[in-house]
Scaffold this motif. Sequence first.
Motif, short mmCIF file in Angstrom:
data_model
loop_
_atom_site.label_atom_id
_atom_site.label_comp_id
_atom_site.label_asym_id
_atom_site.label_seq_id
_atom_site.Cartn_x
_atom_site.Cartn_y
_atom_site.Cartn_z
N GLY A 196 -8.33 -3.76 -0.49
CA GLY A 196 -8.33 -2.57 0.35
C GLY A 196 -6.92 -2.13 0.69
N GLU A 197 -6.82 -0.93 1.24
CA GLU A 197 -5.51 -0.38 1.54
C GLU A 197 -4.84 -1.14 2.68
OE1 GLU A 197 -5.67 3.78 2.61
OE2 GLU A 197 -6.27 3.32 4.64
N LYS A 198 -3.50 -1.17 2.62
CA LYS A 198 -2.71 -1.88 3.62
C LYS A 198 -1.40 -1.14 3.83
CE LYS A 198 -4.71 -6.28 2.47
NZ LYS A 198 -4.66 -7.41 1.63
N ASN A 199 -0.82 -1.37 5.01
CA ASN A 199 0.51 -0.83 5.26
C ASN A 199 1.55 -1.89 4.91
OD1 ASN A 199 0.92 -2.54 7.53
ND2 ASN A 199 -0.02 -1.04 8.89
N VAL A 200 2.81 -1.52 4.97
CA VAL A 200 3.89 -2.43 4.57
C VAL A 200 3.87 -3.70 5.41
CG1 VAL A 200 6.39 -2.70 4.35
CG2 VAL A 200 5.32 -0.56 3.68
N GLY A 201 3.65 -3.58 6.71
CA GLY A 201 3.62 -4.75 7.59
C GLY A 201 2.53 -5.73 7.19
N GLN A 202 1.35 -5.20 6.85
CA GLN A 202 0.25 -6.06 6.43
C GLN A 202 0.57 -6.75 5.11
OE1 GLN A 202 -2.57 -2.80 6.66
NE2 GLN A 202 -3.68 -3.83 8.34
N LEU A 203 1.20 -6.03 4.21
CA LEU A 203 1.59 -6.63 2.93
C LEU A 203 2.63 -7.72 3.14
CD1 LEU A 203 1.72 -3.39 0.78
CD2 LEU A 203 0.17 -5.33 0.41
N LEU A 204 3.57 -7.48 4.05
CA LEU A 204 4.61 -8.47 4.32
C LEU A 204 4.04 -9.74 4.96
CD1 LEU A 204 7.52 -6.17 5.50
CD2 LEU A 204 7.48 -7.60 3.44
N GLN A 205 2.92 -9.64 5.66
CA GLN A 205 2.27 -10.83 6.22
C GLN A 205 1.68 -11.71 5.12
OE1 GLN A 205 -0.60 -9.33 9.02
NE2 GLN A 205 0.94 -9.02 10.63
N GLU A 206 1.31 -11.09 4.02
CA GLU A 206 0.68 -11.82 2.91
C GLU A 206 1.67 -12.23 1.82
OE1 GLU A 206 -2.65 -9.80 1.19
OE2 GLU A 206 -3.45 -9.24 3.15
N ARG B 210 -0.26 8.77 5.06
CA ARG B 210 0.44 8.54 6.33
C ARG B 210 -0.56 8.64 7.47
NH1 ARG B 210 5.51 8.44 8.15
NH2 ARG B 210 6.41 9.06 6.17
N ASP B 211 -0.45 7.68 8.38
CA ASP B 211 -1.23 7.70 9.61
C ASP B 211 -0.25 7.43 10.75
OD1 ASP B 211 -3.15 7.64 11.57
OD2 ASP B 211 -4.05 5.75 10.95
N GLY B 212 0.23 8.50 11.38
CA GLY B 212 1.28 8.36 12.39
C GLY B 212 2.57 7.93 11.71
N VAL B 213 3.13 6.80 12.17
CA VAL B 213 4.37 6.30 11.57
C VAL B 213 4.10 5.33 10.41
CG1 VAL B 213 5.71 6.62 13.67
CG2 VAL B 213 4.58 4.42 13.25
N GLN B 214 2.83 4.94 10.25
CA GLN B 214 2.48 3.97 9.20
C GLN B 214 2.13 4.68 7.89
OE1 GLN B 214 2.59 0.61 9.48
NE2 GLN B 214 3.38 0.91 11.55
N ILE B 215 2.52 4.05 6.79
CA ILE B 215 2.12 4.52 5.47
C ILE B 215 1.22 3.46 4.88
CG2 ILE B 215 2.85 5.15 3.15
CD1 ILE B 215 5.45 6.20 4.38
#
Length: 122
Positions: free
Chosen positions: A45-55, A80-85
């Motif tokens: 599923g889709e993820k933002n950069v922060g979520q990817l960096l956790q994995e 884009r959702d607010g400041v998150q991509i």
Amino acid sequence: MVTRSAPARLASFTESDQVFESAAEVFRAMSAPMRLKIISSLCNGEKNVGQLLQEIDTTQPNMSQHLNTLYQSRVLGKRRDGVQIYYRIINDRVVTLCRAVCTQIAIEADAAEANAHDALRG
């Protein structure tokens, strides 16, 4: 025997070249282990950069560079959702190819490990 006219042969050749160019683009996009990890992570599923960096263990600039490469290669889409991509896979052929290759490599590695254990047991 069927023969094609020169224009038909030329069109066929040009179409084949485009197929090979497109295939090479997909392989280039998948040519880095980091990009394969990203693709694998986004299969869930889709993820933002922060979520990817956790994995995935890497730096934010390195992650962003690989995400941009995959985006430019039309493997990933983003929103884009607010400041998150958020990134998502938009090329299912890449997922199919990645899974097939990685599964085959894992099977071969398991078989090689089993053979090594058998050899040790004598």
